[in-house]
Scaffold this motif. Structure first.
Motif, PDB file in Angstrom:
ATOM      1  N   CYS A  71      -6.723  -7.007   4.106  1.00 17.80           N
ATOM      2  CA  CYS A  71      -5.448  -6.375   4.455  1.00 17.80           C
ATOM      3  C   CYS A  71      -4.696  -7.240   5.470  1.00 17.80           C
ATOM      4  O   CYS A  71      -3.483  -7.462   5.330  1.00 17.80           O
ATOM      5  N   ALA A  84      -0.642  -2.512   1.524  1.00 20.07           N
ATOM      6  CA  ALA A  84      -0.697  -1.048   1.436  1.00 20.07           C
ATOM      7  C   ALA A  84      -1.748  -0.601   0.419  1.00 20.07           C
ATOM      8  O   ALA A  84      -2.429   0.410   0.625  1.00 20.07           O
ATOM      9  N   ASP A  85      -1.897  -1.350  -0.669  1.00 23.72           N
ATOM     10  CA  ASP A  85      -2.946  -1.021  -1.651  1.00 23.72           C
ATOM     11  C   ASP A  85      -4.322  -1.119  -1.008  1.00 23.72           C
ATOM     12  O   ASP A  85      -5.194  -0.282  -1.235  1.00 23.72           O
ATOM     13  N   TRP A  87      -4.952  -0.916   2.179  1.00 23.35           N
ATOM     14  CA  TRP A  87      -5.074   0.102   3.233  1.00 23.35           C
ATOM     15  C   TRP A  87      -5.630   1.410   2.662  1.00 23.35           C
ATOM     16  O   TRP A  87      -6.451   2.075   3.297  1.00 23.35           O
ATOM     17  N   SER A  88      -5.204   1.759   1.449  1.00 29.60           N
ATOM     18  CA  SER A  88      -5.719   3.017   0.883  1.00 29.60           C
ATOM     19  C   SER A  88      -7.222   2.902   0.624  1.00 29.60           C
ATOM     20  O   SER A  88      -7.963   3.872   0.782  1.00 29.60           O
ATOM     21  N   ARG A  89      -7.669   1.698   0.275  1.00 30.14           N
ATOM     22  CA  ARG A  89      -9.113   1.503   0.101  1.00 30.14           C
ATOM     23  C   ARG A  89      -9.830   1.590   1.450  1.00 30.14           C
ATOM     24  O   ARG A  89     -10.914   2.152   1.558  1.00 30.14           O
ATOM     25  N   LEU A  91      -9.034   3.390   3.965  1.00 34.34           N
ATOM     26  CA  LEU A  91      -9.165   4.797   4.369  1.00 34.34           C
ATOM     27  C   LEU A  91     -10.349   5.455   3.664  1.00 34.34           C
ATOM     28  O   LEU A  91     -11.023   6.314   4.238  1.00 34.34           O
ATOM     29  N   ASP A  92     -10.629   5.043   2.442  1.00 36.45           N
ATOM     30  CA  ASP A  92     -11.826   5.551   1.742  1.00 36.45           C
ATOM     31  C   ASP A  92     -13.091   5.034   2.419  1.00 36.45           C
ATOM     32  O   ASP A  92     -14.049   5.779   2.624  1.00 36.45           O
TER      33      ASP A  92
END
Lengths: 341, 289
Positions: A71, A84-85, A87-89, A91-92
């Protein structure tokens, strides 16, 4: 035979070298150097991902650290979109470590990410034309004035975010429609350097090479692509075929060889295609090439015979041009929504 | 090397050299603490003079640490390191980095070091560039002067175009100062690793999370060095990086690097390597274990 940990290390070491070189380019600060930095940071981000994927039993902290680095590389590479793609990972993956660990590992990235996304959103929202694309998903407007203003907005946004491949791809499409093939080639070439794995961009770059480069340069570019067709996606094969046809239109030299190579590309593409529109388009191109190789005039009902009745009914001019325009628009749409930010 | 020094011994050479730098004794019983800073400054001068043959170093040994180290709570490891040992100076040629560390990692840090370390004043550009390095390791604090020098022709044979690149970084309007500082701090950290951790080599870099330089990539057992550089500010600026700073009306609170590194369960060994270009000061501290 490399072990998983050796592969992990090799990827991290390679990524480190790229990051250092990219930072040196950023220090230089010129427009060309900053773009080169973006390319290297994107390469480094891919290597960070590969490093983590190489470890079969990757501890959650190492997995999170890999995503954080990926990131960060994308943020440094002026690509908040791709960041941003990731970042969503992240958060998981945060859910797999303790809160304290996550907070300490994200201490550097989180403020940087928040700031970057806020700036990016503000930049896009301050340009109504780009907001309109995000809403309508239509990249190329119908009126010439709107096309021109959209192109200028893309250029302005790219000065701030030269690492977003979708923006370069969008600029390429807009420049092509405006008849500026040089700019279209420059933009799609940059998009391809940032995102070499993007089949849509690679496909369009073939067509732009055939249009914008000299026949010798275009031949060099296409011959490399031809040698890689067996592992290429269907849209790349299809656009390769169109590129050879464009070169025949530019110069009649070696036209039989070109048509044969184009037909080979179509044959390679057929088993790979999963979409109905492409199957019909390939069929139309095949009919056109078979007639050309046999020195017959192309069937005026070629589009109907390929199952493209609607296209035949709405397009004037030569059938091959209608096929190419349709394919270009559809392949362009593969990253059009990405360009819309 | 740990014998005490009487004030009369110190005053002689200082009067001739840097009298303005002398701290006066601070009240009864604080004589040694009061002149501690002087001893450190004298020591620095002594090292330079020793370098030129006067050997003042032999009589200028450290006394007690400054009072705030002994009681300061903001700087726990440094506070515990009550004994400060002056080490002999170490001369280091930058081109040696190509032997001591990975060539590909070193390569891009050289021009920034050349652009950043000398500073802007012509008077500061004479080699060697002496960095006062405060090394803290396992509770022991020592001062080492790293005398950094380089041969531009030798470096240019390793990095073609180095001279032009350095000039561009110093004069170009487009040059990004923060990245020059960042790369220079990496380069100086390579020097510190080579000098102070002999035999160890940087393997990889990280930018998104600490530590910046990795010496061992084993997942969940990382070993590395966290780096930062400041163009000005000296020791106080470096301590602010280490310990963090409280919120003010114009700036938010910043977290200290040391505490953040200690909190990371996936790091088993980490050092802080902090550099100030003006004055030329560095802190090299083993934060963990």
């Amino acid at each position: 035979m490399s072990t998983a940990s050796e592969l992990y290390e090799v990827n991290l070491v390679s990524s480190s070298k790229l990051k250092l070189r990219a930072t040196a380019y950023l220090a230089d600060g010129s427009e060309a150097a900053v773009f080169d930095a973006c390319v290297l940071f994107h390469d480094a981000a891919r290597l960070e991902r590969r490093a983590v994927e190489a470890l079969t039993l990757c501890p959650p902290e190492a997995r999170l650290a890999g995503s954080i680095e990926e990131c960060w590389c994308l943020l440094e590479g002026h690509d908040p979109h791709a960041a941003a793609d990731v970042w969503s990972r992240i958060l998981d993956e945060v859910a797999s470590v303790t809160r304290a660990t996550a907070d300490s590992m994200l201490a550097r990235l989180r403020p940087r990410y928040d700031r970057a996304i806020k700036d990016f959103v503000r930049s896009v929202q301050s340009r109504p034309v780009l907001s309109r694309i995000g809403y309508t998903q239509v990249l190329v407007p119908s009126s010439v004035a709107e096309q021109k203003s959209t192109l200028h907005e893309f250029q302005a946004l790219l000065k701030q975010y030269p690492g977003v491949p979708g923006l370069w791809g969008g600029l390429s499409r807009l420049a092509e429609v405006a008849g500026n093939d040089k700019l279209a080639w420059h933009a799609v070439d940059r998009a391809g350097r940032l995102s070499p794995e993007n089949a849509g961009i690679r496909a369009l770059s073939l067509q732009m090479a055939a249009k914008a480069l000299s026949p010798t340069e275009a031949d060099q570019y296409l011959s490399k692509a031809f040698s890689e067709l067996s592992s290429a996606e269907a849209e790349v094969c299809l656009m390769y075929a169109f590129s050879e046809i464009i070169l025949v239109e530019r110069s009649s030299a070696n036209r039989n060889e070109r048509w044969k190579r184009a037909l080979t590309a179509v044959d390679i593409a057929f088993p790979k295609t999963h979409s109905e529109w492409m199957r019909k388009n390939l069929k139309g191109v095949r009919l056109y090439l078979e007639a050309a190789i046999a020195k017959r005039k192309a069937d005026p009902d070629l589009l109907y015979r390929a199952g493209l009745g609607r296209l035949a009914a709405t397009s004037g001019g030569k059938p091959i041009d209608a096929l190419r325009a349709d394919a270009t628009a559809r392949v362009g749409a593969m990253f059009g929504s990405g360009a819309a930010a | 090397m740990t014998a005490g020094v009487s004030r009369s011994v110190i005053r002689g050479p200082l009067r001739r050299h840097r009298r303005a730098d002398i701290d006066r004794p601070r009240g009864p019983g604080s004589g040694e603490q009061g002149i501690c800073r002087s001893a450190r400054l004298i020591d620095g001068i002594g090292l330079h003079r020793a370098h030129t043959g006067l050997m003042l170093r032999q009589i200028c040994v450290p006394l007690a640490p400054r009072a705030r180290y002994a009681t300061g709570s903001a700087c726990p490891t440094l506070a515990m390191a009550t004994r400060k040992i002056r080490q002999p100076p170490i001369a280091y040629a930058l081109e040696q980095l190509f032997i001591d560390q990975e060539r590909d990692l070193v390569h891009d840090t050289i021009a920034p070091v050349l652009a950043w370390v000398p500073g802007k004043g012509a008077a500061k550009k004479a080699q060697p560039f002496c960095f006062e390095v405060e090394q803290v390791q396992r509770g022991q604090r020592s001062l080492i002067t790293i005398e950094l020098g380089w041969s531009v022709p030798a470096l240019e044979s390793l990095i073609p175009g180095l001279r032009d690149h350095t000039r561009r970084l110093q004069t170009s309007r487009s040059a990004q100062r923060e990245h020059i500082t960042e790369l220079a701090a990496y380069g100086l950290t390579f020097v510190a690793i080579s000098v102070l951790m002999p035999g160890r080599r940087a393997k990889a870099f990280r930018k998104g999370s600490a530590p910046d330089i990795l010496l061992d990539l084993t997942p969940n057992a990382l070993r590395g060095v966290e780096t930062a550089g400041r163009s000005t500010g000296g020791r106080s600026a470096l301590l602010a990086i280490r310990n963090g700073t409280p919120a003010t009306t114009i700036k938010p609170k910043t977290a200290g690097k040391a505490a953040a590194l200690v909190a990371r369960p996936d790091i088993v060994e980490v050092h802080l390597s902090l550099w100030s270009a003006s004055p030329r000061i560095s802190i090299m501290e083993q934060v963990k274990p």
